[in-house]
Design a protein around this motif. Structure first.
Motif, PDB file in Angstrom:
ATOM      1  N   ALA A  26       5.651  28.092 -36.604  1.00 41.58           N
ATOM      2  CA  ALA A  26       6.970  28.727 -36.508  1.00 41.58           C
ATOM      3  C   ALA A  26       7.525  28.578 -35.095  1.00 41.58           C
ATOM      4  N   TRP A  27       6.686  28.774 -34.100  1.00 40.84           N
ATOM      5  CA  TRP A  27       7.128  28.642 -32.711  1.00 40.84           C
ATOM      6  C   TRP A  27       7.603  27.226 -32.427  1.00 40.84           C
ATOM      7  N   ARG A  28       6.840  26.233 -32.909  1.00 43.56           N
ATOM      8  CA  ARG A  28       7.220  24.835 -32.672  1.00 43.56           C
ATOM      9  C   ARG A  28       8.550  24.506 -33.335  1.00 43.56           C
ATOM     10  N   ARG A  29       8.784  25.038 -34.558  1.00 41.39           N
ATOM     11  CA  ARG A  29      10.063  24.793 -35.232  1.00 41.39           C
ATOM     12  C   ARG A  29      11.213  25.378 -34.427  1.00 41.39           C
ATOM     13  N   GLU A  30      11.021  26.594 -33.898  1.00 37.79           N
ATOM     14  CA  GLU A  30      12.067  27.248 -33.128  1.00 37.79           C
ATOM     15  C   GLU A  30      12.312  26.559 -31.795  1.00 37.79           C
ATOM     16  N   GLU A  31      11.249  26.086 -31.157  1.00 36.06           N
ATOM     17  CA  GLU A  31      11.369  25.475 -29.838  1.00 36.06           C
ATOM     18  C   GLU A  31      11.794  24.015 -29.889  1.00 36.06           C
ATOM     19  N   GLN A  32      11.706  23.423 -31.051  1.00 38.12           N
ATOM     20  CA  GLN A  32      12.063  22.009 -31.185  1.00 38.12           C
ATOM     21  C   GLN A  32      13.584  21.901 -31.095  1.00 38.12           C
ATOM     22  N   SER A  33      14.042  21.190 -30.118  1.00 41.90           N
ATOM     23  CA  SER A  33      15.480  21.075 -29.921  1.00 41.90           C
ATOM     24  C   SER A  33      15.982  19.741 -30.454  1.00 41.90           C
ATOM     25  N   ASP A  34      17.271  19.656 -30.584  1.00 42.91           N
ATOM     26  CA  ASP A  34      17.910  18.426 -31.013  1.00 42.91           C
ATOM     27  C   ASP A  34      17.931  17.477 -29.817  1.00 42.91           C
ATOM     28  N   ASN A  35      17.225  16.384 -29.921  1.00 42.89           N
ATOM     29  CA  ASN A  35      17.143  15.451 -28.805  1.00 42.89           C
ATOM     30  C   ASN A  35      17.939  14.176 -29.058  1.00 42.89           C
ATOM     31  N   ARG A  79       8.354  -3.736 -16.620  1.00 41.78           N
ATOM     32  CA  ARG A  79       9.679  -3.696 -15.991  1.00 41.78           C
ATOM     33  C   ARG A  79      10.579  -2.682 -16.676  1.00 41.78           C
ATOM     34  N   LEU A  80      10.564  -2.701 -18.006  1.00 40.74           N
ATOM     35  CA  LEU A  80      11.392  -1.749 -18.744  1.00 40.74           C
ATOM     36  C   LEU A  80      10.950  -0.323 -18.489  1.00 40.74           C
ATOM     37  N   LYS A  81       9.652  -0.112 -18.452  1.00 42.25           N
ATOM     38  CA  LYS A  81       9.129   1.241 -18.209  1.00 42.25           C
ATOM     39  C   LYS A  81       9.560   1.747 -16.837  1.00 42.25           C
ATOM     40  N   ARG A  82       9.441   0.902 -15.818  1.00 38.86           N
ATOM     41  CA  ARG A  82       9.864   1.312 -14.468  1.00 38.86           C
ATOM     42  C   ARG A  82      11.342   1.672 -14.447  1.00 38.86           C
ATOM     43  N   TYR A  83      12.149   0.895 -15.135  1.00 37.44           N
ATOM     44  CA  TYR A  83      13.586   1.135 -15.144  1.00 37.44           C
ATOM     45  C   TYR A  83      13.925   2.404 -15.933  1.00 37.44           C
ATOM     46  N   LEU A  84      13.266   2.576 -17.072  1.00 38.79           N
ATOM     47  CA  LEU A  84      13.635   3.663 -17.993  1.00 38.79           C
ATOM     48  C   LEU A  84      13.011   5.009 -17.649  1.00 38.79           C
ATOM     49  N   GLN A  85      11.998   5.042 -16.810  1.00 38.77           N
ATOM     50  CA  GLN A  85      11.321   6.320 -16.563  1.00 38.77           C
ATOM     51  C   GLN A  85      12.239   7.343 -15.912  1.00 38.77           C
ATOM     52  N   TYR A  86      13.306   6.900 -15.282  1.00 34.79           N
ATOM     53  CA  TYR A  86      14.232   7.837 -14.651  1.00 34.79           C
ATOM     54  C   TYR A  86      15.503   8.028 -15.460  1.00 34.79           C
ATOM     55  N   SER A  87      15.604   7.408 -16.621  1.00 34.93           N
ATOM     56  CA  SER A  87      16.842   7.458 -17.392  1.00 34.93           C
ATOM     57  C   SER A  87      16.952   8.684 -18.284  1.00 34.93           C
ATOM     58  N   LEU A  88      15.876   9.425 -18.459  1.00 39.36           N
ATOM     59  CA  LEU A  88      15.929  10.614 -19.299  1.00 39.36           C
ATOM     60  C   LEU A  88      16.372  11.765 -18.472  1.00 39.36           C
ATOM     61  N   GLU A 133      19.949   8.735 -27.657  1.00 39.31           N
ATOM     62  CA  GLU A 133      21.065   7.810 -27.528  1.00 39.31           C
ATOM     63  C   GLU A 133      21.173   7.278 -26.100  1.00 39.31           C
ATOM     64  N   ARG A 134      20.961   8.145 -25.103  1.00 41.56           N
ATOM     65  CA  ARG A 134      20.992   7.700 -23.704  1.00 41.56           C
ATOM     66  C   ARG A 134      19.873   6.700 -23.442  1.00 41.56           C
ATOM     67  N   LEU A 135      18.682   6.971 -24.010  1.00 41.44           N
ATOM     68  CA  LEU A 135      17.554   6.057 -23.843  1.00 41.44           C
ATOM     69  C   LEU A 135      17.853   4.705 -24.481  1.00 41.44           C
ATOM     70  N   ARG A 136      18.419   4.710 -25.688  1.00 43.04           N
ATOM     71  CA  ARG A 136      18.765   3.442 -26.348  1.00 43.04           C
ATOM     72  C   ARG A 136      19.793   2.659 -25.535  1.00 43.04           C
ATOM     73  N   ARG A 137      20.799   3.356 -25.038  1.00 41.57           N
ATOM     74  CA  ARG A 137      21.834   2.705 -24.230  1.00 41.57           C
ATOM     75  C   ARG A 137      21.219   2.094 -22.968  1.00 41.57           C
ATOM     76  N   ASN A 138      20.350   2.859 -22.306  1.00 44.85           N
ATOM     77  CA  ASN A 138      19.704   2.363 -21.091  1.00 44.85           C
ATOM     78  C   ASN A 138      18.736   1.229 -21.393  1.00 44.85           C
ATOM     79  N   LEU A 139      18.109   1.265 -22.553  1.00 43.28           N
ATOM     80  CA  LEU A 139      17.207   0.180 -22.938  1.00 43.28           C
ATOM     81  C   LEU A 139      17.985  -1.123 -23.122  1.00 43.28           C
ATOM     82  N   ARG A 140      19.129  -1.044 -23.799  1.00 40.76           N
ATOM     83  CA  ARG A 140      19.952  -2.252 -23.957  1.00 40.76           C
ATOM     84  C   ARG A 140      20.381  -2.797 -22.591  1.00 40.76           C
TER      85      ARG A 140
END
Length: 104
Positions: free
Chosen positions: A25-34, A95-104, A39-46
């Motif tokens: 129950a706690w996990r359901r309540e704490e789970q947020s819409d991400n 390379r992608l990981k280094r670039y994307l680790q700061y995009s979130l 979408e930001r991650l997908r955009r940055n990945l492209r």
């Protein structure tokens, strides 16, 4: 050995079940819409695939992830050693990981 018998752990007790239910129950309540973060991650990945990868890395990653080809199939098609394809995939991912680790 002596005649000592080991008993199996009993099934979940009521208190264990209550804890597991509360945790679910706690996990359901704490789970947020991400969806925004995804979408930001997908955009940055492209963007990262266009700007950060070498042409060969972009080609190999596209063949592997977008087209679903195996390392062996990519090596055969590009006339490369399998180890070269694996190394190119690894370096592209790094390379992608280094670039994307700061995009979130």
């Amino acid at each position: 050995m002596s005649g000592t018998r080991y008993s199996a752990r009993p099934a979940l007790r009521r208190r264990d079940n209550e804890f597991l239910g509360d945790m679910a129950a706690w996990r359901r309540e704490e789970q947020s819409d991400n969806s925004e973060r995804l979408e930001r991650l997908r955009r940055n990945l492209r963007k990262a695939r266009r700007q950060e990868l070498t042409d060969r890395q972009a080609q190999v990653l596209a063949m592997y992830y977008d087209e679903g080809l195996s390392v062996t199939a990519i090596a055969r098609e590009l006339e490369l050693c399998k180890s070269t394809v694996s190394r190119t995939l690894r370096r592209g991912r790094e390379r992608l990981k280094r670039y994307l680790q700061y995009s979130l």
